[in-house]
Design a protein around this motif. Structure first.
Motif, mmCIF file in Angstrom:
data_model
loop_
_atom_site.group_PDB
_atom_site.id
_atom_site.type_symbol
_atom_site.label_atom_id
_atom_site.label_comp_id
_atom_site.label_asym_id
_atom_site.label_seq_id
_atom_site.Cartn_x
_atom_site.Cartn_y
_atom_site.Cartn_z
ATOM 1 N N SER A 3 0.657 -1.023 -0.040
ATOM 2 C CA SER A 3 0.597 0.426 -0.207
ATOM 3 C C SER A 3 1.258 0.971 0.120
ATOM 4 C CB SER A 3 -1.143 -0.236 0.715
ATOM 5 O OG SER A 3 -0.054 -0.020 2.561
ATOM 6 N N ARG A 4 2.292 1.168 0.361
ATOM 7 C CA ARG A 4 3.092 2.714 0.142
ATOM 8 C C ARG A 4 4.266 2.103 -1.127
ATOM 9 N NH1 ARG A 4 4.597 5.947 4.123
ATOM 10 N NH2 ARG A 4 6.600 7.147 4.321
ATOM 11 N N TYR A 5 4.343 3.079 -1.504
ATOM 12 C CA TYR A 5 5.108 3.028 -2.708
ATOM 13 C C TYR A 5 5.455 4.303 -3.222
ATOM 14 C CZ TYR A 5 1.058 4.486 -6.004
ATOM 15 O OH TYR A 5 0.557 5.070 -6.851
ATOM 16 N N ILE A 6 6.560 4.950 -3.718
ATOM 17 C CA ILE A 6 7.204 6.132 -4.336
ATOM 18 C C ILE A 6 7.446 6.178 -5.626
ATOM 19 C CG2 ILE A 6 9.567 7.368 -3.983
ATOM 20 C CD1 ILE A 6 9.882 6.335 -1.216
ATOM 21 N N ALA A 7 6.897 7.489 -5.748
ATOM 22 C CA ALA A 7 7.159 7.178 -7.555
ATOM 23 C C ALA A 7 7.932 8.833 -7.457
ATOM 24 C CB ALA A 7 5.430 8.192 -7.972
ATOM 25 N N ILE A 8 8.945 9.095 -9.092
ATOM 26 C CA ILE A 8 9.647 9.293 -9.503
ATOM 27 C C ILE A 8 9.967 10.251 -10.637
ATOM 28 C CG2 ILE A 8 12.275 10.659 -9.587
ATOM 29 C CD1 ILE A 8 12.634 9.182 -6.985
ATOM 30 N N ASP A 9 10.268 11.494 -10.969
ATOM 31 C CA ASP A 9 9.723 11.839 -11.847
ATOM 32 C C ASP A 9 11.206 12.698 -12.373
ATOM 33 O OD1 ASP A 9 9.591 13.171 -14.929
ATOM 34 O OD2 ASP A 9 8.272 14.351 -14.436
ATOM 35 N N TRP A 10 12.130 12.222 -12.692
ATOM 36 C CA TRP A 10 13.139 12.368 -12.835
ATOM 37 C C TRP A 10 13.978 12.578 -14.443
ATOM 38 C CZ3 TRP A 10 17.123 9.111 -9.608
ATOM 39 C CH2 TRP A 10 18.604 9.564 -9.362
ATOM 40 N N GLY A 11 14.557 13.847 -14.498
ATOM 41 C CA GLY A 11 14.701 14.454 -16.310
ATOM 42 C C GLY A 11 15.984 14.517 -16.025
ATOM 43 N N SER A 12 15.514 16.181 -17.197
ATOM 44 C CA SER A 12 17.342 15.870 -17.204
ATOM 45 C C SER A 12 18.256 16.496 -16.443
ATOM 46 C CB SER A 12 17.523 16.734 -18.644
ATOM 47 O OG SER A 12 17.449 15.773 -19.709
ATOM 48 N N THR A 13 16.834 18.161 -16.096
ATOM 49 C CA THR A 13 17.304 19.085 -15.000
ATOM 50 C C THR A 13 15.889 19.528 -13.993
ATOM 51 O OG1 THR A 13 15.510 20.767 -16.292
ATOM 52 C CG2 THR A 13 18.366 20.896 -17.268
ATOM 53 N N ASN A 14 16.360 18.738 -13.303
ATOM 54 C CA ASN A 14 14.621 18.803 -12.336
ATOM 55 C C ASN A 14 14.222 16.882 -12.074
ATOM 56 O OD1 ASN A 14 14.045 21.295 -11.517
ATOM 57 N ND2 ASN A 14 13.945 21.117 -13.661
ATOM 58 N N LEU A 15 14.232 16.735 -10.122
ATOM 59 C CA LEU A 15 13.858 15.490 -10.092
ATOM 60 C C LEU A 15 12.337 15.985 -9.314
ATOM 61 C CD1 LEU A 15 15.685 13.163 -8.254
ATOM 62 C CD2 LEU A 15 13.596 13.455 -7.320
ATOM 63 N N THR A 36 21.554 15.497 -15.624
ATOM 64 C CA THR A 36 22.807 16.689 -16.473
ATOM 65 C C THR A 36 22.681 17.225 -15.051
ATOM 66 O OG1 THR A 36 21.156 18.163 -17.079
ATOM 67 C CG2 THR A 36 21.580 16.239 -17.776
ATOM 68 N N ARG A 37 22.296 17.074 -13.889
ATOM 69 C CA ARG A 37 22.695 18.325 -12.814
ATOM 70 C C ARG A 37 23.496 17.468 -11.281
ATOM 71 N NH1 ARG A 37 18.885 23.641 -13.922
ATOM 72 N NH2 ARG A 37 19.564 24.231 -15.742
ATOM 73 N N LEU A 38 23.737 16.602 -11.885
ATOM 74 C CA LEU A 38 24.012 15.777 -9.939
ATOM 75 C C LEU A 38 25.224 15.957 -9.747
ATOM 76 C CD1 LEU A 38 23.797 12.002 -11.708
ATOM 77 C CD2 LEU A 38 22.705 13.463 -10.318
ATOM 78 N N ASN A 39 25.961 17.131 -10.034
ATOM 79 C CA ASN A 39 27.048 18.349 -9.020
ATOM 80 C C ASN A 39 28.555 17.112 -8.724
ATOM 81 O OD1 ASN A 39 26.206 20.732 -9.585
ATOM 82 N ND2 ASN A 39 24.218 20.864 -8.401
ATOM 83 N N GLY A 40 28.454 15.722 -9.293
ATOM 84 C CA GLY A 40 29.348 14.827 -8.470
ATOM 85 C C GLY A 40 29.400 14.245 -7.786
ATOM 86 N N LYS A 41 27.857 14.185 -7.819
ATOM 87 C CA LYS A 41 26.970 13.136 -6.746
ATOM 88 C C LYS A 41 26.354 11.579 -7.649
ATOM 89 C CE LYS A 41 25.031 16.058 -3.459
ATOM 90 N NZ LYS A 41 24.426 16.878 -2.763
ATOM 91 N N THR A 42 26.844 10.543 -7.674
ATOM 92 C CA THR A 42 26.001 9.501 -8.665
ATOM 93 C C THR A 42 24.674 9.274 -8.259
ATOM 94 O OG1 THR A 42 26.206 8.060 -6.130
ATOM 95 C CG2 THR A 42 28.202 8.018 -7.740
ATOM 96 N N PRO A 43 23.783 8.862 -9.398
ATOM 97 C CA PRO A 43 22.707 9.191 -9.228
ATOM 98 C C PRO A 43 21.385 7.718 -7.679
ATOM 99 C CG PRO A 43 22.593 8.322 -11.702
ATOM 100 C CD PRO A 43 24.679 8.410 -10.093
ATOM 101 N N GLU A 44 22.652 7.470 -7.333
ATOM 102 C CA GLU A 44 21.869 6.872 -5.973
ATOM 103 C C GLU A 44 22.395 7.174 -4.901
ATOM 104 O OE1 GLU A 44 22.590 2.165 -3.932
ATOM 105 O OE2 GLU A 44 24.251 3.118 -5.661
ATOM 106 N N ALA A 45 23.572 8.212 -5.032
ATOM 107 C CA ALA A 45 23.308 9.136 -3.817
ATOM 108 C C ALA A 45 22.705 9.873 -3.834
ATOM 109 C CB ALA A 45 25.036 9.913 -3.654
ATOM 110 N N VAL A 46 21.624 10.966 -4.950
ATOM 111 C CA VAL A 46 20.194 11.859 -5.497
ATOM 112 C C VAL A 46 19.345 10.841 -4.837
ATOM 113 C CG1 VAL A 46 19.221 12.969 -6.218
ATOM 114 C CG2 VAL A 46 22.260 13.032 -6.971
ATOM 115 N N PHE A 47 19.318 9.649 -4.921
ATOM 116 C CA PHE A 47 18.267 9.215 -4.797
ATOM 117 C C PHE A 47 17.498 8.829 -3.452
ATOM 118 C CE2 PHE A 47 16.957 4.923 -3.976
ATOM 119 C CZ PHE A 47 15.401 4.626 -4.590
ATOM 120 N N ASP A 48 18.959 8.513 -2.508
ATOM 121 C CA ASP A 48 19.071 8.253 -1.287
ATOM 122 C C ASP A 48 18.740 9.294 -1.262
ATOM 123 O OD1 ASP A 48 19.757 5.184 -1.578
ATOM 124 O OD2 ASP A 48 21.977 5.859 -1.082
#
Length: 294
Positions: A3-15, A36-48
């Protein structure tokens, strides 16, 4: 799914992210950390970071957009059209445990080569909220989609939003202009010129000449240019996609942008329903979550 879930719209410049409990959005977050704007972070780090406090190991996460591109976290294949709406929930790309990316859609034919990422999820939601034969999805790259109740049949992309930005900010048309003001009159004048003149390229420099010669207020160039481009787009695409005005049309975007297309279509005798883009996206994610749960 649970019953719990997360939705993410992850584009080029915004999340943008939403947390759902029992079908109700209980929290939302937004960041400029697009792929395109992770500023040195990995996608997994931003996701976390963006899911912190929301997610346990068993909490499902569905992501859409450029996160599934070759510039994103992991490539999620395109589904070739015609494609069933149900295929979107059946061909998810796993990234982490209980974390998936929704596939994009593609067209590859003799006279049409196209791709979409993110809009397919909006499209799925729009279909559940307002069944139409034509969906118009304005934005940086506007999508014109032919669909029935089961399949996405075909789509085209028009770079109207990006072209407006480039011309206004990086060309002679916008050089030296003051802060731009909203003007419905200037927008409609641009639409009228755009729908009644197929020769767009010569008209573009006339936008520059018009404000230099005082025919167009310098603070209204953006509005006139927007009208010119949208009017030309709508005229060209309705000729190609809709030979008569009987096709059910749904516009999927934010209210302000949708109204521009409503106005342009109305000048050509077409009527359209309007759906908020975020509402459509979330409805699409909910549809996929329910399909996976079953």
């Amino acid at each position: 799914m649970t019953s719990r879930y997360i939705a993410i719209d992850w584009g080029s410049t915004n999340l943008r992210a939403w947390c759902y409990q029992d079908g109700v959005c209980v929290d939302s977050r937004q960041t400029t950390a697009g792929v395109t704007r992770l500023n040195g972070k990995t996608p997994e780090a931003v996701f976390d970071e963006v899911t912190q406090g929301w997610r346990e190991k068993t909490t499902p996460v569905l992501m859409a957009g450029m996160v599934g591109s070759n510039a994103g976290w992991k490539i999620a294949p395109y589904l070739p059209c015609p494609a069933r709406f149900s295929d979107l929930s059946q061909q998810l790309t796993p990234v982490l445990d209980n974390v998936w990316i929704i596939p994009g859609l593609s067209i590859q034919s003799e006279n049409n080569c196209n791709v979409m990422r993110g809009e397919e999820t909006q499209l799925l939601g729009a279909r559940t909220l307002s069944q139409s034969s034509v969906y118009i999805m304005p934005g940086t790259h506007c999508k014109w989609v032919h669909a029935d109740k089961d399949r996405v049949q075909d789509f085209r992309t028009v770079m109207t939003g990006e072209l407006h930005h480039i011309l206004l900010n990086h060309s002679l048309i916008g050089a030296g202009l003051p802060e731009q003001q909203t003007s419905h009159k200037a927008f409609i004048a641009g639409v009228d010129r755009g729908i009644n003149d197929s020769a767009l390229l010569p008209r573009l420099f006339e936008v520059r000449a018009a404000h230099v010669l005082g025919e167009l207020p310098r603070s209204e160039v953006s509005e006139y240019l927007s009208g010119l481009l949208i009017g030309n787009e709508v005229a060209a695409m309705t000729r190609q996609y809709m030979p008569d005005s009987q096709h059910p049309i749904t516009i999927v975007a934010n209210p302000a942008l949708s109204q521009r297309y409503v106005n342009a279509l109305g000048m050509l005798g077409y009527q359209a329903k309007v759906l908020d883009g975020d509402n459509a996206f979330q409805a699409g994610i909910r549809s996929i979550a329910n399909a996976v749960a079953n």
